[in-house]
Design an enzyme around this catalytic site. Structure first.
Site, PDB file in Angstrom:
ATOM      1  N   ASP A 525      14.156  33.893  35.669  1.00  0.00           N
ATOM      2  CA  ASP A 525      14.428  32.685  36.451  1.00  0.00           C
ATOM      3  C   ASP A 525      15.668  32.684  37.355  1.00  0.00           C
ATOM      4  O   ASP A 525      15.584  32.948  38.537  1.00  0.00           O
ATOM      5  CB  ASP A 525      14.477  31.475  35.519  1.00  0.00           C
ATOM      6  CG  ASP A 525      13.156  31.273  34.769  1.00  0.00           C
ATOM      7  OD1 ASP A 525      12.345  32.215  34.760  1.00  0.00           O
ATOM      8  OD2 ASP A 525      12.933  30.194  34.218  1.00  0.00           O
ATOM      9  N   GLU A 759      15.062  29.903  21.411  1.00  0.00           N
ATOM     10  CA  GLU A 759      14.680  30.520  22.685  1.00  0.00           C
ATOM     11  C   GLU A 759      15.717  31.548  23.135  1.00  0.00           C
ATOM     12  O   GLU A 759      15.393  32.598  23.674  1.00  0.00           O
ATOM     13  CB  GLU A 759      14.543  29.425  23.746  1.00  0.00           C
ATOM     14  CG  GLU A 759      14.075  29.919  25.101  1.00  0.00           C
ATOM     15  CD  GLU A 759      13.943  28.786  26.113  1.00  0.00           C
ATOM     16  OE1 GLU A 759      14.535  27.712  25.884  1.00  0.00           O
ATOM     17  OE2 GLU A 759      13.256  28.980  27.127  1.00  0.00           O
TER      18      GLU A 759
HETATM   19  C1  6A9 Z   1       8.761  23.509  32.118  1.00  0.00           C
HETATM   20  C2  6A9 Z   1       8.713  21.606  30.557  1.00  0.00           C
HETATM   21  C3  6A9 Z   1       7.905  18.942  28.273  1.00  0.00           C
HETATM   22  C4  6A9 Z   1      11.246  30.359  30.762  1.00  0.00           C
HETATM   23  O1  6A9 Z   1       8.773  31.281  27.587  1.00  0.00           O
HETATM   24  C5  6A9 Z   1       8.161  30.797  28.712  1.00  0.00           C
HETATM   25  C6  6A9 Z   1       9.033  30.937  29.923  1.00  0.00           C
HETATM   26  C7  6A9 Z   1       9.343  32.406  30.178  1.00  0.00           C
HETATM   27  O2  6A9 Z   1       8.183  33.068  30.590  1.00  0.00           O
HETATM   28  C8  6A9 Z   1      10.385  32.608  31.228  1.00  0.00           C
HETATM   29  O3  6A9 Z   1      10.716  33.958  31.309  1.00  0.00           O
HETATM   30  N1  6A9 Z   1      10.260  30.158  29.752  1.00  0.00           N
HETATM   31  C9  6A9 Z   1      11.639  31.806  30.895  1.00  0.00           C
HETATM   32  O4  6A9 Z   1      12.606  31.989  31.869  1.00  0.00           O
HETATM   33  C10 6A9 Z   1      10.005  28.722  29.530  1.00  0.00           C
HETATM   34  C11 6A9 Z   1       9.392  28.051  30.704  1.00  0.00           C
HETATM   35  C12 6A9 Z   1       9.126  26.628  30.453  1.00  0.00           C
HETATM   36  C13 6A9 Z   1       8.621  25.938  31.674  1.00  0.00           C
HETATM   37  C14 6A9 Z   1       8.113  24.586  31.342  1.00  0.00           C
HETATM   38  C15 6A9 Z   1       8.179  22.196  31.818  1.00  0.00           C
HETATM   39  C16 6A9 Z   1       7.832  20.569  30.027  1.00  0.00           C
HETATM   40  O5  6A9 Z   1       8.561  19.810  29.120  1.00  0.00           O
END
Ligand code: 6A9
Length: 789
Positions: A525, A759
């Site tokens: 990100d 996380e």
């Molecule tokens: C946003 C929230 C109720 C961010 O683990 C999943 C991803 C990874 O693939 C990525 O590398 N995460 C990492 O930088 C989480 C992404 C979450 C986005 C959701 C909406 C809704 O809230």
């Protein structure tokens, strides 16, 4: 005419599925074909629930609430961080036949267990056992309501059977995939041998317009008019499900909303802890069941499966023989179990867009059987997360990996694109803010599914049973046409400005709103990239992903007797360390780096907002942060030191005698750069963007904290270099030992202290942060403990 025609046909491409035969037969998850995997805890978004691997499954679940508490209504259903539970998750789960979960609420603990039994033609039976115990700190045993439900999803029917006026004794039902079935609610008891406990009963029988509405319907039906009057105690009013009247406007909207309303039945039991109760699902076509799966039979079945689980766990991961303590092993079992218990079966359509579409389009409906990163915050499929998930799961159950990977590839479109974030169905969509829903077909995500495939291939010759190799080769054969297109998609749409260079598409466009425009597609990100996104960029992490993937393509092609020379050639070029140095080595930073239109002289400044005289100030935005650039960008190395600069090492592209390893190991070991007692931090402490927020609302994410997926790759690479002859072998082996210890200790300690796997972890205190439970790639700690790479 031709232009218009072209445009409309191009605009359809994004929603046209790949034409080659599917990896999985259309009925591969049907009860007849795969009975033992039909029912499962495939609803990771709820604390406890089961469904079948079919598009419009009857779903079952449980909500609960504490009665007579001072705090406001505390109905629990979908996993929410806001519930502030002390911890919840599977302690054991084999991904197939049983699971044991512990949920710690404020002053009581619920243990939710299930056992399945295959029989008949519709996936067989299962039994749930819920055990409730008050915490020793509770002044008096709390009274709790458990609300069990079954809900249909546009097809199937549910009928209630009452006993003693208001106790719902059972539900009978029918659906396309289940045939006839019966769900029986047994009365709560203190223990297996003991008598029924005093309980109050309520039930609700209504219609629901969609599964995402179940919580609201229950909430709106609650009424305080019921009286709990145990034989020894005062009478008190408690909250129970009563009648539900749909909100008025809904009935008017009905004509506009084509969704069919479906049966929804809730059975509420209100009882004081401690207690235990069982719910029994019996399949109509299961004629010859030896006995009912309840009471002592259930206990025996549970014990048998727990013993099998423990034996298999030790056989595969060998943590006892490695000398881990019982509490550490319990943690590792929970980590694996949560990844298994977090498998979901989703069905629906993504919302997608290409440059040829003015508006987003609906992708064809499809199924996805996948693990999820986090049951609370993002209970859905993420492409690059899944490759990491399957690294762990393939050690436990390669068939599960083949099915998950098969599902992902069957979602690929004709171009070779697989949407990065899978938000399938109304229930999943209801959890995501609108601006995040649309997936764009220019956008990639690291092709980590190749890591999972590499693991399956490596299991082939000696390690796996004959049955496994027999299954993996045909799987790869069916997968191959899609795999080829997938690889080609990356290799054609994500190329960089120079030959053999690569560039992530889909960076933030509105550059002045961000300190550094994000690159969500890379998975990292807000990790710093060129300050001014442009087509001149080249990204070293993507280069390495392509080097890795081309090698695995060559290997699989060769294994299948397909032409593999081109992949091999490309792999040789991309792994050529001289080329890598030329494209990505920054002499100034003494590290690998991205290249692009960049300036280091950018910062966020408050922009004062003009308020016209006489106007109320609060009607204007407060001063907001905007980026100010003090020196113009130019083409140069980005010179950020962190995870991205480690990629040639992380993915083992560097030759064991590459002098670059010396620099990399030095930076890794340096506490003022990447080393912390908790693992490698994502961005060097010396970097200007270290722990900087990107906007006033966007705190640092990949700009310092410790992430376990990348640390796993680091430990794995150190293991490789530590076991390969070369000038840096010893250094690698030393680093390996220390990094492995740091990661294991911290993830474990945080789990013990907070009840969760997280996380990411703070690089300064080690504390878990971000979403929790996050039993996606952070569970790779199990492989680090087991030293399985
Ligand atoms: C946003 C929230 C109720 C961010 O683990 C999943 C991803 C990874 O693939 C990525 O590398 N995460 C990492 O930088 C989480 C992404 C979450 C986005 C959701 C909406 C809704 O809230």
């Amino acid at each position: 005419f031709y232009a218009v025609y072209m445009r409309s046909s191009l605009s359809k491409r994004v929603v046209t599925l790949h034409p080659s035969p599917r990896v999985l037969d259309a009925n591969s998850t049907a009860a007849k074909v795969s009975p033992e995997r039909f029912w499962g805890s495939y609803r990771p978004q709820v604390y406890f629930g089961m469904k079948t691997r079919s598009p419009r499954s009857i779903v079952t679940g449980m909500m609960w609430m504490r009665q007579f508490s001072n705090s406001d209504m505390n109905l629990r259903h979908t996993c929410e961080q806001g519930d502030h539970l002390q911890g919840y998750g599977w302690l054991m789960h084999d991904g197939l036949t049983f699971g044991v979960q512990e949920i710690r609420d404020n002053d009581f603990t619920l243990t939710t267990e299930f056992v399945k039994r295959v029989g008949g033609d519709h996936g067989g039976d299962w039994t749930w056992r819920i055990t409730a115990k008050q915490h020793s700190s509770a002044p008096q045993p709390p009274v709790i309501s458990l609300m069990f439900y079954a809900a249909a999803d546009t097809q199937g029917s549910l009928h209630t059977h009452m006993e003693e006026r208001n106790r719902l004794a059972s539900i009978t039902g029918f659906s396309e995939e289940l045939g006839n079935f019966k769900i029986t609610f047994r009365k709560p008891v203190t223990g297996e041998q003991s008598n029924t406990k005093y309980a109050s009963y309520n039930y609700l029988q209504t219609l629901s317009p969609g599964l995402e509405k179940l919580t609201d319907i229950v909430k709106l039906s609650l009424n305080r008019r019921f009286v709990y009057s145990p034989p020894s105690g005062e009478k008190r009013h408690y909250i129970g499900v009563d009648t539900y009247k749909p909100p008025h406007h809904q009935s008017q909207q009905k004509a506009a909303d084509p969704r069919k309303e479906s049966d929804f039945v809730v059975h509420q039991v209100t009882v004081q802890t401690p207690f235990q109760m069982e719910i029994l699902f019996e399949s109509g076509s299961f004629y010859n069941r030896p006995n009912q799966l309840v009471g002592s039979v259930m206990t025996q079945e549970l014990e048998r499966r727990k013993a099998e689980f423990n034996a298999k766990f030790e056989r595969i991961f060998g943590l006892e023989s490695k000398g881990f303590s019982q509490t550490q092993i319990k943690f590792a079992k929970a980590a694996l179990s949560n990844m298994l218990g977090g498998m979901g079966y989703f069905y629906g359509e993504s919302v997608v867009q290409s440059v040829y579409n003015e508006y987003p389009l609906l992708y064809p409906e499809g199924a996805l059987f996948t693990a999820v990163p986090s049951r609370s915050f993002f209970p859905r499929g993420f492409l690059w997360d899944e490759g990491f998930h399957q690294l762990l799961l393939s050690k436990w159950d390669p068939q599960l990996t083949r099915e998950a990977v098969g599902h992902w590839f069957d979602l690929m479109n004709i171009e070779g694109w697989i949407p990065r974030e899978q938000i399938l169905g109304d229930e999943a969509r209801s959890k995501v803010p609108a601006e995040f829903i649309v997936q764009r077909n220019e956008n990639a995500n690291p092709p980590t599914l190749f890591l999972a495939l590499q693991e399956l291939v490596e299991q082939l010759p000696s390690k796996s049973s004959e049955a496994e190799s027999k299954a993996t080769l045909p799987f790869l054969r069916r997968l191959f046409p899609r795999l080829r297109t997938w690889f080609e998609w990356y290799n054609s749409t994500q190329t960089g400005p120079k030959p053999n260079s690569y560039r992530w598409r889909g960076r933030d466009k509105d550059t002045n709103l961000f300190l550094n425009p994000k690159t969500l597609t890379s998975g990292l990100d807000d990790y710093p990239r060129a300050s001014h996104p442009s087509a001149d960029e080249r990204h070293v992490d993507l280069h390495c992903w392509m080097a890795l993937s081309s090698g695995i393509m060559a290997r699989i092609a060769q294994l299948l007797g397909e032409p593999h020379q081109d992949y091999k050639l490309l792999h040789d070029v991309l792994t050529d360390n001289d080329l890598l140095n030329e494209l990505h080595w920054s002499e100034q930073l003494r590290a690998f780096s991205d290249y692009g239109n960049h300036t280091q002289n950018a910062s966020l400044q408050r922009e004062k907002v003009y308020v016209p005289p006489g106007q109320p100030r609060h009607q204007f935005p407060v001063a907001r942060l905007v980026r100010s650039v003090r020196r113009a960008p130019k083409l140069q190395y980005v010179n950020a030191l962190g995870y991205v600069s480690l990629f040639p090492f992380l993915l083992q592209i560097l030759q064991p005698d590459s002098p670059k390893l010396e620099h990399i190991f030095r930076d890794m070991r340096d506490p003022s750069k990447l080393w912390t007692p908790f693992g490698l931090r994502s961005l060097s402490k010396t970097d200007p963007l270290y722990m900087e927020r990107n906007t006033e609302h966007d705190p640092p994410y990949w700009r310092g904290p410790v992430w376990i997926n990348i640390n796993y790759l680091a430990v794995r690479a150190l293991y490789h270099y530590g076991n390969t002859e070369g000038p840096y072998q010893e250094k690698a082996a030393d680093l390996y030992k220390d990094l492995r210890t740091n990661i294991m200790n911290n993830v474990y300690t945080q789990y013990a202290e907070t009840g969760y796997i997280w996380e990411q972890y703070s690089d300064s205190t080690g504390r878990g942060q971000g979403s929790h439970p996050f039993t996606g790639w952070s569970s790779l700690t199990v492989l680090i403990m087991a030293e399985h790479y």
